[in-house]
Design a protein around this motif. Structure first.
Motif, PDB file in Angstrom:
ATOM      1  N   ARG A 181       0.819  -1.216   0.000  1.00  0.00           N
ATOM      2  CA  ARG A 181       0.000   0.000   0.000  1.00  0.00           C
ATOM      3  C   ARG A 181       0.857   1.271   0.000  1.00  0.00           C
ATOM      4  O   ARG A 181       0.463   2.288  -0.569  1.00  0.00           O
ATOM      5  CB  ARG A 181      -0.945  -0.017   1.197  1.00  0.00           C
ATOM      6  N   LEU A 182       2.017   1.194   0.652  1.00  0.00           N
ATOM      7  CA  LEU A 182       2.915   2.339   0.603  1.00  0.00           C
ATOM      8  C   LEU A 182       3.380   2.605  -0.825  1.00  0.00           C
ATOM      9  O   LEU A 182       3.430   3.758  -1.275  1.00  0.00           O
ATOM     10  CB  LEU A 182       4.124   2.089   1.505  1.00  0.00           C
ATOM     11  N   VAL A 183       3.741   1.535  -1.530  1.00  0.00           N
ATOM     12  CA  VAL A 183       4.181   1.679  -2.917  1.00  0.00           C
ATOM     13  C   VAL A 183       3.090   2.337  -3.755  1.00  0.00           C
ATOM     14  O   VAL A 183       3.333   3.289  -4.514  1.00  0.00           O
ATOM     15  CB  VAL A 183       4.574   0.309  -3.510  1.00  0.00           C
ATOM     16  N   ARG A 184       1.871   1.839  -3.620  1.00  0.00           N
ATOM     17  CA  ARG A 184       0.764   2.383  -4.417  1.00  0.00           C
ATOM     18  C   ARG A 184       0.460   3.823  -4.044  1.00  0.00           C
ATOM     19  O   ARG A 184       0.195   4.667  -4.911  1.00  0.00           O
ATOM     20  CB  ARG A 184      -0.468   1.503  -4.240  1.00  0.00           C
ATOM     21  N   ALA A 185       0.484   4.144  -2.736  1.00  0.00           N
ATOM     22  CA  ALA A 185       0.194   5.505  -2.300  1.00  0.00           C
ATOM     23  C   ALA A 185       1.223   6.494  -2.842  1.00  0.00           C
ATOM     24  O   ALA A 185       0.870   7.569  -3.363  1.00  0.00           O
ATOM     25  CB  ALA A 185       0.144   5.566  -0.775  1.00  0.00           C
ATOM     26  N   LEU A 186       2.494   6.137  -2.747  1.00  0.00           N
ATOM     27  CA  LEU A 186       3.541   7.041  -3.223  1.00  0.00           C
ATOM     28  C   LEU A 186       3.572   7.115  -4.748  1.00  0.00           C
ATOM     29  O   LEU A 186       3.861   8.158  -5.323  1.00  0.00           O
ATOM     30  CB  LEU A 186       4.892   6.597  -2.665  1.00  0.00           C
ATOM     31  N   ALA A 187       3.264   5.989  -5.422  1.00  0.00           N
ATOM     32  CA  ALA A 187       3.225   5.999  -6.883  1.00  0.00           C
ATOM     33  C   ALA A 187       2.093   6.886  -7.397  1.00  0.00           C
ATOM     34  O   ALA A 187       2.215   7.525  -8.444  1.00  0.00           O
ATOM     35  CB  ALA A 187       3.051   4.575  -7.413  1.00  0.00           C
ATOM     36  N   ASP A 188       0.980   6.929  -6.647  1.00  0.00           N
ATOM     37  CA  ASP A 188      -0.179   7.743  -7.043  1.00  0.00           C
ATOM     38  C   ASP A 188      -0.102   9.167  -6.510  1.00  0.00           C
ATOM     39  O   ASP A 188      -1.037   9.953  -6.686  1.00  0.00           O
ATOM     40  CB  ASP A 188      -1.474   7.089  -6.553  1.00  0.00           C
ATOM     41  N   GLY A 189       0.988   9.498  -5.812  1.00  0.00           N
ATOM     42  CA  GLY A 189       1.140  10.849  -5.279  1.00  0.00           C
ATOM     43  C   GLY A 189       0.297  11.134  -4.061  1.00  0.00           C
ATOM     44  O   GLY A 189       0.076  12.305  -3.716  1.00  0.00           O
ATOM     45  N   GLU A 190      -0.183  10.090  -3.389  1.00  0.00           N
ATOM     46  CA  GLU A 190      -1.023  10.272  -2.198  1.00  0.00           C
ATOM     47  C   GLU A 190      -0.125  10.384  -0.955  1.00  0.00           C
ATOM     48  O   GLU A 190      -0.030   9.468  -0.139  1.00  0.00           O
ATOM     49  CB  GLU A 190      -1.994   9.100  -2.058  1.00  0.00           C
TER      50      GLU A 190
END
Length: 417
Positions: free
Chosen positions: A259-268
């Protein structure tokens, strides 16, 4: 924190707790059943094996987590190609390491490919969002089976059986981890550039993963080399509790990494800040009582390993103080690499291991195990404070903040995204 994250966090920590207890019990069995020289020889050879495995993994597991988590948006198109691109170099590296180290580690050389491929397969399951295989296989099956088989060797008073007893449980772990992948990873054509993309991201982490593996266990090997296997046994026993902090951090990291990867990849950035601060407070609450208790009770607890180990209390005090600082920093390196800063993470680890080795070489000849723990402690402080400053400087991320108290209120779990 969302309910699914709470469940994953609890599952990861449960597996870490079982593993920590089993590993501690294994150390007690070995130190009580065998002489310090025999115990130290066993601890040093298994440490060397795990160091070699950590290098041969090439950090491909974290690379797979990164790409599988990002590929979810595209229905995992081409994902089986990423798995093949990760497995082949790791298998070759493990076989090469086994050939080189066979004179030093004996039959454990044959276990290296099994250890490495099992770790990569489990990492792939976490990339798909499932923590259960890691908890059940790596957190429960492996350490419990090792404890049972090592205890059997101890009852037989056969120190020569210890390496085989320790290595054998890695076989079912690999078989079961691979068996669980086909339903998660659709077989798709190998897309051009798959291997290049994987290793462009993973290459800096491969070096960092190797350094991390060395950093975690080099001190035991250096103590055995410079001060003898008996001092290595004392050092291993006194620092065995550090596995509590390592596994608690690992359990939480495995639960939130995808989830960290996805959050940072999406700019969240707000979501990443929430995950970082929530895991930090839980890491502190779960581990600080252990470290404070260990610091107070060390003179008595260490006698569990045998009467000769009670004098290692100063080592325990240094360990406890260091881990209080390290856990308060949270999962700094996990957040840093999730943001894609793999080269920065590598440089941080280089600084940490340089500090550790330099102090070890100076202090161990005159201070033995105490000198080793001072060197290790200095490296841990460097390894945590550098990324802590970098995350704050680049993203304004801090281990504590407005999400800290919110993470402790159950009623917020259902409303957090």
């Amino acid at each position: 924190m969302a309910p699914v994250m709470v469940r994953r966090g609890i599952a990861g920590l449960t597996g870490a707790g079982v593993s920590a207890l089993a590993q501690f019990s294994l150390a007690v069995v070995v130190t009580r059943a065998f002489s310090p020289a025999q115990a130290g020889a066993f601890f040093s050879v298994t440490a060397l094996t795990l160091m070699a495995a950590g290098i041969a993994k090439l950090d491909a597991g974290n690379g797979l987590v990164y790409f599988i988590a990002r590929a979810k948006t595209y229905d995992y198109r081409g994902i089986s190609g990423y798995f093949r691109a990760a497995v082949v170099p790791c298998a070759l590296a493990a076989c090469g390491a086994g050939v080189l180290l066979e004179p030093r580690i004996g039959l454990l050389a044959w276990a290296l490919p099994v250890i490495v491929l099992g770790d990569v397969a489990l990492a792939a399951t976490r990339g798909f969002g499932s923590i259960r295989p890691t908890v059940l296989l790596d957190g429960v099956l492996l350490p419990v089976a090792q404890l049972v088989l090592v205890s059997w060797a101890a009852l037989a008073k056969a120190p020569e059986w210890l390496p085989a007893a320790w290595a054998l449980p890695f076989v079912p772990l690999l078989v079961l981890a691979l068996a669980g992948l086909p339903g998660r990873a659709p077989r798709t054509p190998y897309l051009p550039g798959t291997g290049r993309d994987l290793w462009r991201y993973t290459a800096p982490r491969s070096v960092a993963g190797a350094i991390q593996a060395v950093f975690q266990r080099l001190d035991i090997v250096i103590v055995a080399w410079l001060a003898g296997p008996a001092q290595a046994a004392v050092y291993t026993a006194a620092t065995r509790f550090r596995v509590v902090g390592q596994l608690a951090n690992q359990g939480l990291a495995q639960a939130v990494q995808e989830r960290l990867v996805r959050a940072l990849a999406d700019g969240e950035l707000g979501r990443a800040r929430e995950l970082y601060q929530a895991t930090t407070i839980w890491l502190v609450l779960l581990t600080w009582p252990v470290w404070l208790g260990y610091a107070v009770l060390a003179p008595w607890l260490l006698r569990v390993f045998g009467p000769a180990y009670g004098a290692a209390a100063p080592i325990a005090l240094v360990l406890a103080g260091t881990m209080l600082v390290a856990t308060a920093c949270g999962m700094v390196d996990v957040v840093l690499t999730a943001a894609g800063h793999t080269l920065t993470s590598l440089l941080n680890l280089l600084a940490a291991i340089t500090c550790t080795v330099a102090l070890d070489l100076v202090l161990i000849p005159s201070h033995g195990a105490l000198g080793a723990v001072i060197g290790w402690s200095s490296g841990v402080i460097v390894k945590n404070l550098l990324p802590l400053w970098q995350l704050h400087h680049r993203y304004g991320l801090r281990p504590f903040g407005r999400h800290t108290l919110a993470a402790l209120r159950p009623r917020t779990w259902a409303t957090a995204a």
